[in-house]
Scaffold this active site. Structure first.
Site, short mmCIF file in Angstrom:
data_model
loop_
_atom_site.label_atom_id
_atom_site.label_comp_id
_atom_site.label_asym_id
_atom_site.label_seq_id
_atom_site.Cartn_x
_atom_site.Cartn_y
_atom_site.Cartn_z
N GLY A 241 118.58 4.36 60.67
CA GLY A 241 117.80 3.25 60.05
C GLY A 241 117.49 3.03 58.53
O GLY A 241 118.39 2.93 57.84
N ILE A 242 116.35 2.89 57.97
CA ILE A 242 115.98 2.51 56.76
C ILE A 242 116.45 3.41 55.81
O ILE A 242 117.31 3.29 54.82
CB ILE A 242 114.61 2.09 56.37
CG1 ILE A 242 114.42 0.69 57.29
CG2 ILE A 242 114.16 2.00 55.05
CD1 ILE A 242 112.78 0.58 57.23
N ASP A 261 116.42 15.13 56.98
CA ASP A 261 115.90 14.88 58.19
C ASP A 261 115.72 16.05 59.18
O ASP A 261 116.09 17.04 58.58
CB ASP A 261 116.93 13.82 58.96
CG ASP A 261 116.15 12.84 59.73
OD1 ASP A 261 115.28 13.24 60.69
OD2 ASP A 261 116.28 11.63 59.53
N ASP A 284 112.28 19.98 58.46
CA ASP A 284 111.01 19.11 58.89
C ASP A 284 109.80 19.15 57.77
O ASP A 284 109.56 20.02 57.24
CB ASP A 284 110.26 19.69 60.19
CG ASP A 284 109.14 18.99 60.60
OD1 ASP A 284 108.46 18.29 59.83
OD2 ASP A 284 109.04 18.99 62.08
N LYS A 314 99.02 3.26 70.14
CA LYS A 314 98.03 3.34 71.46
C LYS A 314 96.93 2.84 70.60
O LYS A 314 96.44 2.86 69.49
CB LYS A 314 97.62 4.80 71.90
CG LYS A 314 98.54 5.75 72.54
CD LYS A 314 98.57 5.11 74.00
CE LYS A 314 99.41 5.93 74.99
NZ LYS A 314 100.82 5.24 75.38
N TYR A 372 98.82 4.95 62.42
CA TYR A 372 99.96 4.41 61.49
C TYR A 372 99.36 3.54 60.49
O TYR A 372 99.69 3.89 59.23
CB TYR A 372 100.92 3.47 62.40
CG TYR A 372 102.04 3.27 61.69
CD1 TYR A 372 103.33 4.28 61.45
CD2 TYR A 372 102.40 1.73 61.43
CE1 TYR A 372 104.34 3.72 60.95
CE2 TYR A 372 103.55 1.57 60.64
CZ TYR A 372 104.47 2.29 60.30
OH TYR A 372 105.63 1.97 59.68
N THR A 407 115.42 -2.15 63.09
CA THR A 407 115.85 -0.47 63.27
C THR A 407 115.34 -0.13 64.61
O THR A 407 115.03 -0.77 65.37
CB THR A 407 115.09 0.29 62.12
OG1 THR A 407 113.76 0.36 62.65
CG2 THR A 407 115.42 -0.12 60.78
P1 NAD Z 1 113.52 5.63 62.16
O1 NAD Z 1 112.51 5.80 63.22
O2 NAD Z 1 114.68 4.76 62.48
O3 NAD Z 1 113.70 6.62 61.33
C1 NAD Z 1 112.91 7.55 60.77
C2 NAD Z 1 113.44 8.89 60.46
O4 NAD Z 1 112.54 9.68 59.87
C3 NAD Z 1 114.01 9.37 61.49
O5 NAD Z 1 115.65 9.71 61.33
C4 NAD Z 1 113.47 10.70 61.71
O6 NAD Z 1 114.05 11.89 62.35
C5 NAD Z 1 112.71 10.97 60.64
N1 NAD Z 1 111.78 11.85 60.63
C6 NAD Z 1 110.51 11.83 61.42
N2 NAD Z 1 109.61 12.72 61.18
C7 NAD Z 1 110.20 13.47 60.31
C8 NAD Z 1 109.96 14.73 59.95
N3 NAD Z 1 108.65 15.37 60.15
N4 NAD Z 1 110.68 15.59 58.83
C9 NAD Z 1 111.74 14.79 58.69
N5 NAD Z 1 112.27 13.47 58.96
C10 NAD Z 1 111.35 12.85 59.81
O7 NAD Z 1 112.44 4.60 61.37
P2 NAD Z 1 112.54 3.53 60.23
O8 NAD Z 1 112.62 2.11 61.03
O9 NAD Z 1 114.02 3.50 59.65
O10 NAD Z 1 111.43 3.53 59.35
C11 NAD Z 1 111.82 4.40 57.92
C12 NAD Z 1 110.30 4.17 57.33
O11 NAD Z 1 110.35 2.76 57.12
C13 NAD Z 1 109.29 4.84 58.11
O12 NAD Z 1 108.07 5.38 57.06
C14 NAD Z 1 108.51 3.64 58.71
O13 NAD Z 1 107.07 3.87 59.02
C15 NAD Z 1 108.75 2.48 57.58
N6 NAD Z 1 108.56 1.19 58.34
C16 NAD Z 1 109.49 0.69 59.14
C17 NAD Z 1 109.38 -0.44 59.49
C18 NAD Z 1 110.50 -1.06 60.45
O14 NAD Z 1 110.15 -2.44 60.76
N7 NAD Z 1 111.51 -0.59 60.92
C19 NAD Z 1 108.31 -1.46 59.06
C20 NAD Z 1 107.33 -0.98 58.09
C21 NAD Z 1 107.61 0.37 57.64
#
Ligand code: NAD
Length: 466
Positions: A241-242, A261, A284, A314, A372, A407
């Site tokens: 993802g991001i 990760d 983690d 939720k 969140y 994502t």
């Molecule tokens: P994603 O779920 O695709 O990726 C998140 C990554 O964080 C995953 O690889 C996951 O394994 C890792 N992660 C989760 N818990 C963890 C932990 N305890 N220790 C280490 N790694 C951990 O999500 P994304 O969409 O790529 O989002 C990335 C960030 O952007 C997040 O903080 C999310 O809240 C924020 N965000 C995303 C969006 C969106 O539209 N996708 C919008 C606003 C904010």
């Protein structure tokens, strides 16, 4: 994930149907390609009437490097060769890719008329994926001068409105630069003129003096498209993802990237790290010794991107305490612990940059996301408070607040809500992970020392919390 509707309206038939039905018509946004120039077409420049030339002089220094073809409202007052914009507009084929207005001299409600006079004839003359940038003065400069303060604040209302009106992937921002800090304007101006800011619109950025400017070798690296050459940067949540896009963009810019990760994602993490020549750090972030392990693996870091995050959506009535606690631990508490440990144990270089990933949910709130949104609003509070701590040092901390980004996280949202989230912005489409990544790379740059405590939304001007 793919946006099928967005692809459909790119075709002539799909476009016709969407137009007739009054449906959103997202265009394909220009995105950065390696080696692409910052200014990708003719530039229109407006100068507000007044005796302060410090912004326009800084603009001349910056634009000289980019060798743009410039049409100016007052060519005789501008330090670079330029044609008269009035004359240029007589050619009905003249179109502009970048429009800049130096509004730093506007000091009263009457003088705001200059915005109308400059922008009205340009309203239909800006190319798709064009860039509008207004430059003003922040609150610390306007003080108790009510006319000056109201006029400068008014710029934001103007910019947010044209960001909604102009469509065609055109973005608009205000850069509020402190008097005396004009030399720090370049990196922000370049980011917002370029295709790297494709999904960032309607933002206000405050630019102040940098405690330490970039060194000559950092400037050379920047000129060679390696703005982060040899910088050691940690990216959490980097396996997909991001986070994966951030790791890729930082590596493209020459950084040594530590990709972190959870151990469960090790295979994917190793793939990402291997592809970019970075290092995989399976960990983690909520582990008791996470920060210690980071310092042991990375040594002194030049940058940290707190990207890892989760949702457990939720409504509050149905939310378990576990769902509340887990989100708060990962999205907020872990960042606090890691930052504190790095600061107390020399884990950050003197010029380190921290970027936190918040969310527009943290700004606007969202149904089903009390946990969140609380955590992401907390990230904003953490960023702003830490920025005060960093003021008077060469370190900076900023946050990005993404809107709807395509994502895995957003692909899990039910279809109808997903489609609404994707279209409810001025671009009528979701952003790409790379849009967040480019914004973060800009904030991490050694040239971004004058940017501290800013919250930059990467949301295509989402209607939420706007
Ligand atoms: P994603 O779920 O695709 O990726 C998140 C990554 O964080 C995953 O690889 C996951 O394994 C890792 N992660 C989760 N818990 C963890 C932990 N305890 N220790 C280490 N790694 C951990 O999500 P994304 O969409 O790529 O989002 C990335 C960030 O952007 C997040 O903080 C999310 O809240 C924020 N965000 C995303 C969006 C969106 O539209 N996708 C919008 C606003 C904010």
């Amino acid at each position: 994930m793919s946006d099928r509707y967005g692809e459909l309206v790119q075709s002539p038939l799909g476009r016709k149907v969407a137009k007739n039905l009054g449906l959103p018509m997202p265009i394909k946004l220009d995105r950065y390609e390696l080696g692409q120039p910052v200014v990708r077409g003719e530039l229109a420049l407006g100068l507000s009437v007044g005796d302060d030339n410090s912004v326009s002089d800084a603009l001349a220094d910056i634009l000289q490097v980019h060798q743009a073809k410039i049409a100016c409202s007052e060519p005789e007052r501008f330090a670079l060769p330029s044609s008269s914009i009035k004359t240029r507009l007589e050619d009905e084929n003249a179109r502009f890719k970048v429009v800049i207005f130096d509004a730093s001299n506007i000091k009263s409600s009457e003088q705001l008329q200059q915005l109308y006079q400059f922008f009205q004839p340009l309203a239909r003359r800006i190319k798709s994926s064009g860039r509008v940038i207004v430059i003003g003065r922040p609150e610390c400069c306007t003080g108790t001068d009510i006319g000056f303060a109201l006029a400068q604040r008014a710029l934001l209302g103007f910019v947010k409105s044209i960001a909604k009106e102009f469509k065609q992937g055109i973005t608009a921002q205000v850069l509020y630069v402190k008097k005396g800090a004009e030399s720090e304007l370049a990196v922000a101006l370049e980011f917002f003129m370029s295709a790297k800011s494709a999904y960032v619109s309607a933002q206000a950025v405050t630019i102040v003096d940098a405690y330490q400017s970039a060194t000559p070798s950092e400037l050379t690296a920047f000129a060679l498209n390696k703005s982060l050459l040899d910088k050691k940067i940690l990216v959490t949540g980097a396996s997909r993802g991001i986070g994966e896009a951030i790791a890729q963009v930082l590596a493209r810019e020459g950084a040594k990237v530590y990709c972190l990760d959870v151990p469960a994602n090790l295979a994917q993490l190793q793939k990402v790290a291997g592809r970019i020549g970075g290092y995989a750090l399976p960990l983690d972030i909520t582990a008791d010794d996470a920060a210690e392990q980071i310092v042991r693996a990375c040594g002194v870091l030049d940058g940290v991107v707190h990207n890892a995050g989760i949702t457990r959506d939720k409504t509050l009535a149905k939310m378990s305490q576990e769902q509340w606690d887990l989100v708060m631990q990962i999205n907020l508490a872990a960042i606090v612990r890691i930052n504190d440990y790095l600061l107390e144990n020399n884990g950050l270089s003197d010029t380190a940059r921290i970027v936190c990933v918040s969310s527009i949910s943290g700004i606007a709130g969202n149904l089903g996301q009390t946990n969140y949104a609380t955590s992401k609003a907390g990230v904003i509070g953490l960023t702003q408070a830490t920025a005060k701590l960093f003021a008077g040092t060469a370190r900076t901390i900023n946050a990005v607040a993404p809107g709807f980004i395509e994502t895995k996280m957003t692909s899990q949202i039910p279809f109808a809500i997903r489609e609404a989230g994707r279209r409810m912005n001025s671009m009528s489409q979701g952003g790409e992970p790379v849009d967040v990544a480019e914004t973060i790379a800009w904030l991490l740059s050694p040239r971004s020392g004058g940017i501290n405590g800013n919250i930059i939304r990467v949301c295509g001007q989402s209607l939420l919390g706007a």
